[in-house]
Design a protein around this motif. Structure first.
Motif, PDB file in Angstrom:
ATOM      1  N   LYS A  87     -23.929  24.152   8.610  1.00 44.66           N
ATOM      2  CA  LYS A  87     -23.695  23.140   7.574  1.00 44.66           C
ATOM      3  C   LYS A  87     -23.692  23.798   6.201  1.00 44.66           C
ATOM      4  O   LYS A  87     -24.422  24.763   5.965  1.00 44.66           O
ATOM      5  N   PRO A  88     -22.872  23.265   5.298  1.00 50.16           N
ATOM      6  CA  PRO A  88     -22.798  23.875   3.980  1.00 50.16           C
ATOM      7  C   PRO A  88     -24.155  23.840   3.274  1.00 50.16           C
ATOM      8  O   PRO A  88     -24.905  22.880   3.420  1.00 50.16           O
ATOM      9  N   VAL A  89     -24.458  24.899   2.545  1.00 49.36           N
ATOM     10  CA  VAL A  89     -25.696  24.940   1.776  1.00 49.36           C
ATOM     11  C   VAL A  89     -25.647  23.791   0.769  1.00 49.36           C
ATOM     12  O   VAL A  89     -24.630  23.553   0.134  1.00 49.36           O
ATOM     13  N   GLY A  90     -26.747  23.079   0.658  1.00 46.96           N
ATOM     14  CA  GLY A  90     -26.776  21.983  -0.296  1.00 46.96           C
ATOM     15  C   GLY A  90     -26.519  20.639   0.339  1.00 46.96           C
ATOM     16  O   GLY A  90     -26.791  19.603  -0.264  1.00 46.96           O
ATOM     17  N   PHE A  91     -26.010  20.632   1.563  1.00 47.66           N
ATOM     18  CA  PHE A  91     -25.824  19.345   2.225  1.00 47.66           C
ATOM     19  C   PHE A  91     -27.187  18.842   2.686  1.00 47.66           C
ATOM     20  O   PHE A  91     -27.938  19.588   3.308  1.00 47.66           O
ATOM     21  N   PRO A  92     -27.539  17.593   2.353  1.00 45.72           N
ATOM     22  CA  PRO A  92     -28.871  17.098   2.698  1.00 45.72           C
ATOM     23  C   PRO A  92     -29.081  17.005   4.206  1.00 45.72           C
ATOM     24  O   PRO A  92     -28.454  16.193   4.873  1.00 45.72           O
TER      25      PRO A  92
ATOM     26  N   CYS B  91     -17.101  20.978   6.080  1.00 50.45           N
ATOM     27  CA  CYS B  91     -17.388  20.349   7.380  1.00 50.45           C
ATOM     28  C   CYS B  91     -18.861  20.503   7.747  1.00 50.45           C
ATOM     29  O   CYS B  91     -19.445  21.573   7.587  1.00 50.45           O
ATOM     30  N   ILE B  92     -19.460  19.386   8.241  1.00 44.77           N
ATOM     31  CA  ILE B  92     -20.870  19.400   8.625  1.00 44.77           C
ATOM     32  C   ILE B  92     -21.034  19.298  10.142  1.00 44.77           C
ATOM     33  O   ILE B  92     -22.141  19.173  10.640  1.00 44.77           O
ATOM     34  N   GLY B  93     -19.933  19.297  10.863  1.00 36.11           N
ATOM     35  CA  GLY B  93     -20.011  19.279  12.332  1.00 36.11           C
ATOM     36  C   GLY B  93     -20.616  18.023  12.912  1.00 36.11           C
ATOM     37  O   GLY B  93     -21.266  18.055  13.953  1.00 36.11           O
ATOM     38  N   CYS B  94     -20.401  16.884  12.261  1.00 34.12           N
ATOM     39  CA  CYS B  94     -21.011  15.642  12.755  1.00 34.12           C
ATOM     40  C   CYS B  94     -20.263  15.092  13.967  1.00 34.12           C
ATOM     41  O   CYS B  94     -20.826  14.337  14.754  1.00 34.12           O
ATOM     42  N   GLY B  95     -18.993  15.446  14.118  1.00 34.83           N
ATOM     43  CA  GLY B  95     -18.232  15.017  15.290  1.00 34.83           C
ATOM     44  C   GLY B  95     -17.646  13.625  15.200  1.00 34.83           C
ATOM     45  O   GLY B  95     -17.071  13.124  16.172  1.00 34.83           O
ATOM     46  N   LEU B  96     -17.770  12.980  14.048  1.00 37.57           N
ATOM     47  CA  LEU B  96     -17.205  11.633  13.909  1.00 37.57           C
ATOM     48  C   LEU B  96     -15.688  11.653  14.077  1.00 37.57           C
ATOM     49  O   LEU B  96     -15.094  10.703  14.580  1.00 37.57           O
ATOM     50  N   CYS B  97     -15.066  12.739  13.654  1.00 30.58           N
ATOM     51  CA  CYS B  97     -13.611  12.859  13.770  1.00 30.58           C
ATOM     52  C   CYS B  97     -13.179  12.905  15.226  1.00 30.58           C
ATOM     53  O   CYS B  97     -12.178  12.303  15.615  1.00 30.58           O
ATOM     54  N   VAL B  98     -13.950  13.626  16.034  1.00 27.69           N
ATOM     55  CA  VAL B  98     -13.607  13.762  17.451  1.00 27.69           C
ATOM     56  C   VAL B  98     -13.700  12.395  18.128  1.00 27.69           C
ATOM     57  O   VAL B  98     -12.827  12.002  18.910  1.00 27.69           O
ATOM     58  N   GLU B  99     -14.767  11.663  17.779  1.00 23.72           N
ATOM     59  CA  GLU B  99     -14.971  10.337  18.351  1.00 23.72           C
ATOM     60  C   GLU B  99     -13.850   9.393  17.908  1.00 23.72           C
ATOM     61  O   GLU B  99     -13.258   8.681  18.725  1.00 23.72           O
ATOM     62  N   ALA B 100     -13.561   9.402  16.610  1.00 25.82           N
ATOM     63  CA  ALA B 100     -12.536   8.497  16.084  1.00 25.82           C
ATOM     64  C   ALA B 100     -11.184   8.780  16.713  1.00 25.82           C
ATOM     65  O   ALA B 100     -10.432   7.863  17.059  1.00 25.82           O
ATOM     66  N   CYS B 101     -10.881  10.062  16.895  1.00 28.95           N
ATOM     67  CA  CYS B 101      -9.597  10.438  17.496  1.00 28.95           C
ATOM     68  C   CYS B 101      -9.491   9.897  18.904  1.00 28.95           C
ATOM     69  O   CYS B 101      -8.459   9.353  19.313  1.00 28.95           O
ATOM     70  N   LYS B 102     -10.568  10.031  19.660  1.00 23.73           N
ATOM     71  CA  LYS B 102     -10.536   9.560  21.048  1.00 23.73           C
ATOM     72  C   LYS B 102     -10.356   8.051  21.112  1.00 23.73           C
ATOM     73  O   LYS B 102      -9.628   7.543  21.953  1.00 23.73           O
TER      74      LYS B 102
ATOM     75  N   TYR C 177     -20.243  28.494  10.069  1.00 20.55           N
ATOM     76  CA  TYR C 177     -19.468  27.393   9.476  1.00 20.55           C
ATOM     77  C   TYR C 177     -18.724  26.668  10.581  1.00 20.55           C
ATOM     78  O   TYR C 177     -18.539  27.197  11.683  1.00 20.55           O
ATOM     79  N   PHE C 178     -18.330  25.446  10.270  1.00 22.26           N
ATOM     80  CA  PHE C 178     -17.620  24.629  11.256  1.00 22.26           C
ATOM     81  C   PHE C 178     -16.118  24.677  11.002  1.00 22.26           C
ATOM     82  O   PHE C 178     -15.671  24.699   9.856  1.00 22.26           O
ATOM     83  N   VAL C 179     -15.382  24.692  12.076  1.00 18.66           N
ATOM     84  CA  VAL C 179     -13.920  24.752  11.977  1.00 18.66           C
ATOM     85  C   VAL C 179     -13.302  23.571  12.731  1.00 18.66           C
ATOM     86  O   VAL C 179     -13.312  23.541  13.957  1.00 18.66           O
ATOM     87  N   PRO C 180     -12.799  22.582  12.009  1.00 16.57           N
ATOM     88  CA  PRO C 180     -12.093  21.481  12.687  1.00 16.57           C
ATOM     89  C   PRO C 180     -10.792  22.004  13.277  1.00 16.57           C
ATOM     90  O   PRO C 180     -10.090  22.808  12.657  1.00 16.57           O
ATOM     91  N   ARG C 181     -10.494  21.571  14.493  1.00 14.62           N
ATOM     92  CA  ARG C 181      -9.285  22.050  15.155  1.00 14.62           C
ATOM     93  C   ARG C 181      -8.404  20.872  15.578  1.00 14.62           C
ATOM     94  O   ARG C 181      -8.899  19.812  15.948  1.00 14.62           O
TER      95      ARG C 181
END
Lengths: 234, 278
Positions: free
Chosen positions: A149-154, B69-80, B137-141
């Motif tokens: 996660k990016p630095v600074g993201f809560p 990107c924070i890797g929350c996965g909401l995009c993957v869910e929404a796409c499905k 880091y996260f990479v959306p694909r």
């Protein structure tokens, strides 16, 4: 002389013959003209019909087996969206919308937390179900700490940050305002300091950033323990 | 060569051309007369939704900000949910990877369930345990909607094609499910719909992949993954529209594409990537 006369006679005959042929070839009456035109017309019509029949068959064939990227693109485009544009939500939910506008969640669309709302937007009265409040575990979807996660993201370690599952007791999801437990005097304030036991290294550690505010207020919410040490129900 | 020969044949050619013109016009008139029932269906489905959409007026592009990107996965869910993608984590139109760069410079990639449930605190990639991490880091694909798409080249029945607006689409009625495109795609963006599952317009056994949510973008909406991304890590827009923010991102951010050496000319761009990503 006779040769010349004979030649002349032959020439005359030839000319007369040619003229006769021309006359024969030319339609001499209007009836002839009409008949010829009818014949030509019939031929054209027959040709047109034949072309039409062949053309129809070919078109039907092409229609079935041909390549139609435009039409297929239309098929894709004609599908119905499940997610709506977030702007429409504010038609009814203006309050939440206004809160979001000034909050740290302003980039978060309604459907990120509430799920696809296409049905609800189309029929707000009977399609109420998707609107129910999402569980607090949803907060962890974004805010649980992890590498990458990016630095600074809560982000917090859900296991040690307060108690998991009660995020919204302090945090408002729409305004993102943090309301800490009220700092008022209450019966528990004469107990030994919480941090006597809950040092960073002892028992269950205090969440980061709670050292200052912990003592007077923490048991107000933290007291409800299954062990009964802190008086059970808060 | 005295010039007579060629001039005669040229005249013949012209004559032939002049004769061909009415023939062509006639065939066009005929095909106009014989319209198919499918045309009527398409025309009926279009009004009010996508009838005004002209693919020639658009040039869609996508920017993924790996640094947001924070890797929350909401995009993957929404796409499905939006595109009826099988819930089996093996099949995705879009997914999220976590790239963990170790001190040794090795890049470890993990994507548990395509990232649909978010990510555990540390990488689950093989060899990640105990490895000293330099950064992650996260990479959306998603499908790169290449301008030079290998999937289109390899399709033996022309079932997959490039729309004028840049989106690579699949005609499910033509697709024979041979899987050449699945293998041919350098980005792993395609899958064959497994039996028991149905895409919105196709059935099991045909290829499927990201369409940039074609039904949404033709209605001036954002793709579902962009709509739900809480941190603006996915940006979508029209390069032919000067007001589209995508142009700012493409101009001002240092964007790059995945696997540029493949010559696929993707129209999905990335910011915040380190090292090789593929």
């Amino acid at each position: 002389m006779t040769r010349i006369a004979a030649l002349r006679a032959t020439t005359r005959r030839r000319i007369a013959g040619a003229a006769a042929a021309v006359r024969a070839a030319r339609p001499r009456t209007t009836r002839g003209v009409v008949r010829a035109s009818l014949k030509a017309g019939a031929l054209v019509v027959a040709l047109a019909i034949a072309l039409f029949v062949v053309g129809s068959a070919a078109a039907a064939f092409y229609d079935q087996y041909g390549f139609h990227p435009e039409r297929n693109a239309h098929t894709w485009a004609a599908l119905e969206p499940s997610y709506v544009d977030g702007a429409i939500c504010q038609t009814c939910h203006a309050g939440e919308g206004a809160q979001l506008e000034t909050s740290r969640h302003q980039t978060v669309s309604c459907e990120a937390c509430h799920g696809p709302l296409g049905e609800h937007a189309a029929d707000p009265v009977s399609a109420m179900i998707p609107i129910e409040a999402p569980p607090d575990t949803l907060c962890a979807t974004c805010h649980s700490s992890s590498s990458g996660k990016p630095v600074g993201f809560p982000q917090v370690d859900v296991a040690t940050h307060y108690r998991s599952g009660v995020c919204r007791a302090c945090h408002d999801a729409h305004s993102t305002a943090v309301v800490r437990p009220p700092e008022v005097s209450h019966p528990l304030e004469n107990l030994p300091a919480c941090t006597t036991c809950h040092k960073p290294e002892g028992l269950k550690a205090l969440p980061a950033g709670h050292e200052e505010a912990a003592d007077p207020v923490c048991l107000g919410c933290h007291g409800a323990g299954a062990d009964g040490l802190h008086g059970g129900e808060r | 060569m005295n010039g007579t020969g060629p001039s005669v044949s040229r005249r013949g050619l012209l004559k032939g051309g002049l004769l061909a013109l009415p023939a062509l016009a006639g065939s066009r008139m005929l095909s106009a007369l014989v319209s198919s029932p499918d045309d009527a269906v398409a025309a009926a489905a279009a009004p009010g939704t996508t009838a005004a959409y002209d693919p020639a007026l658009h040039d869609w592009a996508f920017v993924c900000h790996a640094d947001r990107c924070i890797g929350c996965g909401l995009c993957v869910e929404a796409c499905k949910l939006e595109n009826h993608v099988p819930l089996d984590p093996e099949f995705n139109r879009t997914w999220v990877e976590r790239h963990t760069v170790t001190e040794d410079g090795e890049v470890l990639v993990d994507s548990p369930h395509g990232g649909i449930d978010g990510f555990p605190p540390e990488s689950t990639a093989e060899g990640a345990e105990g490895a000293r991490t330099k950064e992650a880091y996260f990479v959306p694909r998603l499908c790169m909607q290449c301008d030079n798409p290998p999937c289109v080249s390899v399709c033996p029945v022309s079932a997959t094609y490039k729309s004028e607006d840049g989106v690579v689409l699949i005609d499910a009625d033509r697709c024979i499910g041979c899987g050449y495109c699945v293998v041919g795609c350098p980005y792993g963006a395609r899958y064959i719909v497994p039996s028991g599952e149905e895409t919105p317009i196709g059935t099991a056994g045909v290829a499927d992949k990201c369409t940039f949510c074609y039904h949404r973008i033709t209605r001036s909406q954002q793709p579902a993954c962009v709509e739900v991304c809480p941190v603006g890590a996915r940006e979508f827009g029209d390069r032919k529209d000067p007001a589209s923010p995508i142009n700012v991102a493409l101009r001002d951010d240092r964007v790059r594409v995945l696997k540029p050496e493949q010559g696929t000319e993707p129209r999905v761009f990335y910011t915040g990537l380190e090292g090789e990503v593929g």
